[in-house]
Motif scaffolding. Structure first.
Motif, PDB file in Angstrom:
ATOM      1  N   ASP A 278     -11.267 -12.824  -7.591  1.00  0.00           N
ATOM      2  CA  ASP A 278     -10.889 -14.075  -6.922  1.00  0.00           C
ATOM      3  C   ASP A 278     -11.992 -15.121  -7.028  1.00  0.00           C
ATOM      4  O   ASP A 278     -11.732 -16.324  -6.967  1.00  0.00           O
ATOM      5  CB  ASP A 278     -10.574 -13.828  -5.442  1.00  0.00           C
ATOM      6  CG  ASP A 278      -9.116 -13.457  -5.238  1.00  0.00           C
ATOM      7  OD1 ASP A 278      -8.257 -14.076  -5.889  1.00  0.00           O
ATOM      8  OD2 ASP A 278      -8.842 -12.545  -4.440  1.00  0.00           O
TER       9      ASP A 278
ATOM     10  N   TYR B 211     -12.712 -15.381 -11.667  1.00  0.00           N
ATOM     11  CA  TYR B 211     -11.678 -15.970 -12.510  1.00  0.00           C
ATOM     12  C   TYR B 211     -10.942 -17.038 -11.725  1.00  0.00           C
ATOM     13  O   TYR B 211     -10.852 -16.967 -10.510  1.00  0.00           O
ATOM     14  CB  TYR B 211     -10.681 -14.892 -12.964  1.00  0.00           C
ATOM     15  CG  TYR B 211     -11.299 -13.695 -13.624  1.00  0.00           C
ATOM     16  CD1 TYR B 211     -11.953 -13.813 -14.844  1.00  0.00           C
ATOM     17  CD2 TYR B 211     -11.245 -12.442 -13.024  1.00  0.00           C
ATOM     18  CE1 TYR B 211     -12.523 -12.715 -15.458  1.00  0.00           C
ATOM     19  CE2 TYR B 211     -11.819 -11.335 -13.631  1.00  0.00           C
ATOM     20  CZ  TYR B 211     -12.459 -11.464 -14.850  1.00  0.00           C
ATOM     21  OH  TYR B 211     -13.025 -10.375 -15.442  1.00  0.00           O
TER      22      TYR B 211
ATOM     23  N   ILE C 163      -7.781 -17.726 -10.851  1.00  0.00           N
ATOM     24  CA  ILE C 163      -6.466 -17.093 -10.868  1.00  0.00           C
ATOM     25  C   ILE C 163      -5.461 -18.008 -10.185  1.00  0.00           C
ATOM     26  O   ILE C 163      -5.642 -18.391  -9.029  1.00  0.00           O
ATOM     27  CB  ILE C 163      -6.520 -15.728 -10.157  1.00  0.00           C
ATOM     28  CG1 ILE C 163      -7.478 -14.806 -10.905  1.00  0.00           C
ATOM     29  CG2 ILE C 163      -5.133 -15.118 -10.061  1.00  0.00           C
ATOM     30  CD1 ILE C 163      -7.833 -13.552 -10.152  1.00  0.00           C
TER      31      ILE C 163
ATOM     32  N   ARG D  34       2.381 -24.291 -13.112  1.00  0.00           N
ATOM     33  CA  ARG D  34       1.886 -23.537 -14.261  1.00  0.00           C
ATOM     34  C   ARG D  34       3.054 -22.834 -14.935  1.00  0.00           C
ATOM     35  O   ARG D  34       4.115 -22.626 -14.347  1.00  0.00           O
ATOM     36  CB  ARG D  34       0.830 -22.513 -13.846  1.00  0.00           C
ATOM     37  CG  ARG D  34       1.373 -21.226 -13.227  1.00  0.00           C
ATOM     38  CD  ARG D  34       0.282 -20.168 -13.117  1.00  0.00           C
ATOM     39  NE  ARG D  34       0.747 -18.985 -12.398  1.00  0.00           N
ATOM     40  CZ  ARG D  34       1.181 -17.871 -12.998  1.00  0.00           C
ATOM     41  NH1 ARG D  34       1.213 -17.779 -14.320  1.00  0.00           N
ATOM     42  NH2 ARG D  34       1.592 -16.843 -12.280  1.00  0.00           N
TER      43      ARG D  34
ATOM     44  N   LEU E  16       2.265 -17.487 -19.126  1.00  0.00           N
ATOM     45  CA  LEU E  16       1.675 -17.547 -20.459  1.00  0.00           C
ATOM     46  C   LEU E  16       1.650 -16.155 -21.072  1.00  0.00           C
ATOM     47  O   LEU E  16       1.262 -15.187 -20.446  1.00  0.00           O
ATOM     48  CB  LEU E  16       0.247 -18.078 -20.328  1.00  0.00           C
ATOM     49  CG  LEU E  16      -0.576 -18.156 -21.603  1.00  0.00           C
ATOM     50  CD1 LEU E  16      -0.025 -19.243 -22.498  1.00  0.00           C
ATOM     51  CD2 LEU E  16      -2.024 -18.450 -21.247  1.00  0.00           C
TER      52      LEU E  16
ATOM     53  N   LEU F 127      -1.737 -18.129  -8.998  1.00  0.00           N
ATOM     54  CA  LEU F 127      -0.537 -17.322  -8.805  1.00  0.00           C
ATOM     55  C   LEU F 127       0.681 -18.237  -8.742  1.00  0.00           C
ATOM     56  O   LEU F 127       1.566 -18.153  -9.561  1.00  0.00           O
ATOM     57  CB  LEU F 127      -0.655 -16.485  -7.538  1.00  0.00           C
ATOM     58  CG  LEU F 127      -1.859 -15.515  -7.528  1.00  0.00           C
ATOM     59  CD1 LEU F 127      -1.935 -14.768  -6.205  1.00  0.00           C
ATOM     60  CD2 LEU F 127      -1.782 -14.522  -8.671  1.00  0.00           C
TER      61      LEU F 127
END
Lengths: 514, 484
Positions: free
Chosen positions: B134, B137, B139, B477, B480, B141
């Motif tokens: 956390d 990176y 991240i 987002r 990917l 969600l």
């Protein structure tokens, strides 16, 4: 009867506990191992030291050199001596081995070559176990993995010898392997390693690469951080506290695994899974009981902080290097400490497999600082030394002196193992230690026509040290064009690997075994 | 780490794998955890945490309370709720806070050899965070939307995106307050936040950084004094065009004056600036804009001289966003080109022009570089090859495909602008930098739209950035899938 502590006894009887040192008290009068029912003999160790340079300089024959502004021809600098068998002349690169009276402890395997297709440079035309016609990258895969390259990239297309041995020994020791690199940055301004920093692969492709530890201090802490004197109760108690708290920290990190892994895309998922896997493995390593510092297994001296990481070379690496502090991060000291760690990790049986990439493929480490310790001043980086050198220094002797520096680390490691009593002999008797470099010296791989080039996979050499598995060292073995992977297959056999293949290459160098 | 803990020792430089530049240093496909990395990370986390708790001033700057004793749970809870949330760039759930507080058992342990100490708990929490995905990176969600494969980011995720895009560090208190207030999921909220952020020096540093990576001058093979002067020159131009006197981005390529100090003015052979440092007009008509700077001219050298081929590759790939096929394997690119007998450089490169197998590609590279040959690898004007007065440099160049001829950096910039390369390529490059990976086919229309907006807005980068963060897309987002 030597006194044996309850803790050692329990561990010895357990058999399966990792990190078991070889204790003198567990050997019989012939030095053979008494306990550990599954193993009838001493553990065998496999190490591979790598130099990112060739064996000679561009456009210079093996007897031609230019040093300090004077050109001359003189034999004795190319690594392979003219004589075969024993009693050969010590050449410039081999001098550190002779200085430590190690001539009887390794064999030279020379005149090896990687096949290539001289008439067709297409990736599809590369022969089995062969090199794609582009140096440097084309030589990487066949040299290390015995598997052909089909493109210019520095990527092995199969597992490397060390990882095959590591797989064979998996679970026997706390650390599956010890993968180290002394050269830190790439040093060529504007460029990066791009794969030149790997010599260890668990499998084909970039996902098979094993990242090397480049910090001597971190390697030391990971291997020996848990070594405290067994009779120092306070130190033991503090260690216990520290290990418990560190494991709790790792455990807490691990609790977020499901929450994160389940809610991201597949690419991030792989990366996070790997992160959590490595956290878990580290927790297990911290939980493993370290061996007592007993007998020859002793905590090495703390290497202290790492030498500073040097900046890039100021120019293109030929003639424009003016200060010994650029393009250099104390690789000499780093490599020495790493050899100390490999030695003691082997003696304490913390691992049985190690690789040390002293310099990266196509190394642009400055040659200045190292050459000055040898009484010269080469104003070039290692790669340029093989091509254009500096205006005053180039050719066979210049290249051989840098090879000598690489081999000095190999000699240092052999010497330490040889001077470590083990059973009825010494630790080198139970080891196979390989020295290899990146290239030979001959026909250029790219154009398949220029002679005496560093970008060549002809005329390659390896040194195979130690006496494990029936090796009979001490000779110069001139092959009739063996594949270098065959020298590795021989070394793997000496380390207990039953097969006789590496990638697409089959067969050993029988003379290594007498 | 510096912003979070006040630790400016850059401890990770000891073990982090060296960056790979593609040309950016943040390509996600090249970043993977490994045993060596995780081992080193754990050691570093311990070092950093030990140093922190030993340094009372820094420690007290991040622990918001004075503990009443080793077992002061309230104080440790307060620290966790504030500092860990800052590091994670989001608030913590109650069960997460409780899990961290479990480490306090080590602070209160009854141990004959280890004293009970409140700050042992702080130490262990810091260690945990520094190894935690956390923190490590970014991240994202998000939550599923009606569109398949499209997820809406929450306020904190948007704050993190904004902060790393514009500042290259974690969100500050004001941005976190915006997130807490729920304003960043609205377009106007993002615009207000971005306007504030663009007025901060961190935004200037970030734009300098992007340009250095894009144009290849993050490291230069020259003396520290010269590099420092070059970097100052280019930084001043970027600051001026984007922030200090916002104007068409083309000014970066056409500015008729440059910022030098006396040292650099002497180096270039220009008049010295008034007051020892400042803007000086070019008297050389071939100079203009960033392509005349030492930063650009010193990069991409080879064989201890300028390389017309490398400069051509740089213009084609970085400024025209074109791909250039690698040389055929039978060419050894470690060998200097051509006929070693030839005296003059232009003749030495004749093989590139004349050999049929070479010319097909080199005709698209070398003529660009030869148009910059009057400028050496330290950015100085020269009439002839180094030490060879008989080798007078012609200095004329040409872009491939009949896109025009030029002599020197100023005319080259004009040709690139006229042909629309600058406006489209900078967007392509910036988007790649923002994503941390190459732009894929699905995203290409987005880039094309940005180019349209850029053109419509008079090539104002500031307006473009604001438009970019304000777009709905910025708060979403896409799932990917790329192979590692």
């Amino acid at each position: 009867m030597t006194k044996i502590s309850r803790r050692t006894l329990l561990r010895g009887l357990g058999g399966a506990v990792v990190g078991l040192p070889i204790l003198e008290v567990m050997l019989d009068s012939h030095g053979e191992r008494l306990v550990e029912a599954s193993a009838g003999s001493m553990p065998t160790r496999y190490a591979l030291l790598f130099a990112g340079q060739a064996l000679g300089g561009d456009n210079y024959e093996q007897n031609a050199s230019r040093i300090a502004g004077t050109s001359f021809t003189e034999d004795g600098h190319f690594i392979a001596p003219p004589q075969q068998g024993t009693g050969y002349d010590i050449t410039t690169p081999l001098q550190p081995l002779a200085d430590l009276a190690l001539v009887g402890d390794y064999s030279i395997v020379s005149n090896m070559r990687i096949p290539f297709n001289a008439t067709n440079a297409d990736g599809g035309a590369v022969p089995s176990g062969g090199a794609f016609r582009d140096f440097h990258g084309g030589g990487c895969s066949p040299l290390l993995s015995g598997t052909r390259s089909t493109a210019a990239s520095f990527t092995c297309n199969g597992p490397t010898s060390d990882q095959i041995i590591a797989q064979m020994c998996a679970g026997e020791t706390t650390h599956r392997d010890l993968v180290l690199r002394a050269q830190v940055p790439f040093y060529l301004t504007g460029y990066d390693h791009s794969g030149r920093q790997y010599i260890s692969y668990t499998g084909a492709g970039s996902s098979g690469r094993v990242e090397a530890q480049t910090s001597p201090r971190n390697a030391y802490m990971a291997l020996f951080g848990s070594f405290v004197p067994p009779d120092d109760l306070e130190a033991q108690a503090i260690l216990d506290f520290n290990l418990r708290s560190r494991r709790s920290v790792l455990d807490l990190v691990g609790t977020s695994r499901q929450r994160l892994v389940n809610n991201v895309g597949s690419f991030d998922q792989q990366r996070l899974e790997r992160h959590f896997d490595e956290i878990r493995d580290l927790e297990l390593r911290l939980a493993a009981t370290p061996p007592d510092a007993t007998g020859e297994c002793q905590k090495p001296a703390d290497p202290g902080q790492d030498p500073a990481v040097g900046g890039d070379n100021p120019g293109s690496g030929s003639d424009d290097i003016t200060s010994p502090s650029t393009g250099y991060s104390g690789e000499h000291e780093r490599a020495r400490v790493m050899c100390d760690l490999i030695h003691m990790a082997f003696v304490c049986d913390l691992t049985r497999v190690a690789t040390l990439q002293i310099t990266a493929f196509q190394s642009h480490m400055s040659a200045l600082a190292v050459s000055q310790t040898l009484g010269y001043a080469f104003y070039a980086d290692l790669h340029e030394l093989g091509h254009n050198g500096d205006v005053n220094n180039r050719g066979q002797k210049a290249v051989s002196l840098m090879l000598q520096w690489h081999i000095s680390h190999y000699a240092y490691l052999l010497d330490k193992l040889k001077n470590t009593p083990e059973g009825a002999g010494n630790a080198l008797d139970n080891s196979v230690i390989v020295f290899m470099n990146e290239a030979g010296h001959g026909l250029q791989l790219n154009d398949a026509s220029s002679l005496w080039q560093t970008h060549s996979v002809q005329n390659m050499c390896m040194l195979i040290g130690g006496r494990a598995g029936g090796l009979t060292p001490g000779r110069h073995i001139r092959t009739s064009g063996a594949h270098p992977a065959q020298a590795l297959i021989s070394a793997m056999r000496a380390a207990g690997n039953p097969g006789d293949t590496l990638g697409e290459v089959t067969g050993i160098i029988p003379e290594l075994f007498g | 780490m510096r912003d979070l803990l006040g630790d400016d020792t850059r401890p990770a430089t000891r073990f982090l794998i060296s960056d790979q530049y593609t040309p950016y240093d943040n390509d996600i496909s090249l970043q993977a955890p490994s045993e060596a990395l995780i081992t080193s990370l754990e050691i570093m986390a311990g070092d950093v945490a030990d140093r922190l708790v030993a340094d009372v001033a820094r420690r007290d700057a991040i622990v918001p309370c004075t503990p009443t004793g080793p077992g002061d749970t309230d104080c440790l809870r307060q620290f966790t709720e504030e500092w860990v949330a800052r590091a994670f760039r989001r608030p913590l759930a109650p069960d997460e806070v409780d899990a961290f507080l479990g480490l306090q058992a080590f602070a209160t342990e009854d141990n004959a050899y280890v004293a009970a100490d409140f700050y042992t708990g702080v130490n262990l929490i810091v260690r945990t965070v520094l190894q935690h995905p956390d923190f490590l990176y970014r991240i994202e969600l998000g939550e599923r939307t009606d569109s398949d494969g499209v997820l809406a980011l929450n306020d904190y995720e948007v704050a993190t995106r904004l902060s790393y895009l514009l500042w290259a560090t974690l969100p500050d208190d004001a941005l976190r307050a915006d997130a807490a207030a729920g304003s960043l999921t609205t377009a106007q909220g993002r615009r207000a936040a971005a306007e504030r952020m663009l007025d901060d020096d961190r935004a200037k540093l970030q734009m300098r950084r992007f340009h250095a990576l894009w144009l290849g001058h993050r490291i230069l093979p020259q003396s520290a004094q010269l590099v420092s002067a070059f970097v100052q020159e280019t930084g001043a131009l970027i600051d001026r065009v984007i922030f200090d006197e916002p104007q068409s981005y083309y000014g970066l390529f056409t500015m008729r004056e440059t910022y030098v100090d006396n040292f650099l003015a002497d180096h270039y052979g220009m008049p010295r600036p008034a007051g020892g440092a400042g803007w000086v007009a070019y008297d050389d008509p071939m100079r203009g804009g960033i392509l005349s700077h030492g930063t650009v001219l010193a990069a991409f050298a080879k064989f201890a001289d300028t390389s017309p081929t490398q400069r051509g590759i740089m213009i084609r790939t970085r400024l025209m966003c074109e791909e250039i096929a690698p040389p055929p394997p039978t060419v050894d690119t470690d060998d200097a080109p051509g006929d070693a007998e030839a005296v003059c450089k232009f003749e030495r490169y004749s093989q590139h022009r004349e050999a049929p197998g070479c010319a097909a590609c080199h005709d698209g590279m070398d003529p660009i570089g030869f148009g910059l040959e009057n400028y050496d690898m330290q950015g100085r004007y020269r009439e002839h090859d180094e030490g060879l007065p008989e080798c007078v440099i012609d200095g004329s160049g040409a872009l491939p495909s009949g896109l025009g001829t030029f002599s020197g950096p100023s005319q080259l910039a004009d040709r690139l602008i006229e042909n629309g390369y600058v406006e489209s390529c900078v967007m392509q490059q910036f988007y790649q930098y923002a994503l941390g990976r190459e732009v894929d086919d699905i995203e290409q229309p987005v880039v094309d739209q940005l180019v349209e907006d850029f053109r419509a807005g008079g090539h104002d980068i500031r307006q473009l950035l604001l438009g970019f963060v304000t777009s709905e897309r910025f708060a979403h987002r896409r799932e990917l899938r790329i192979s590692p």
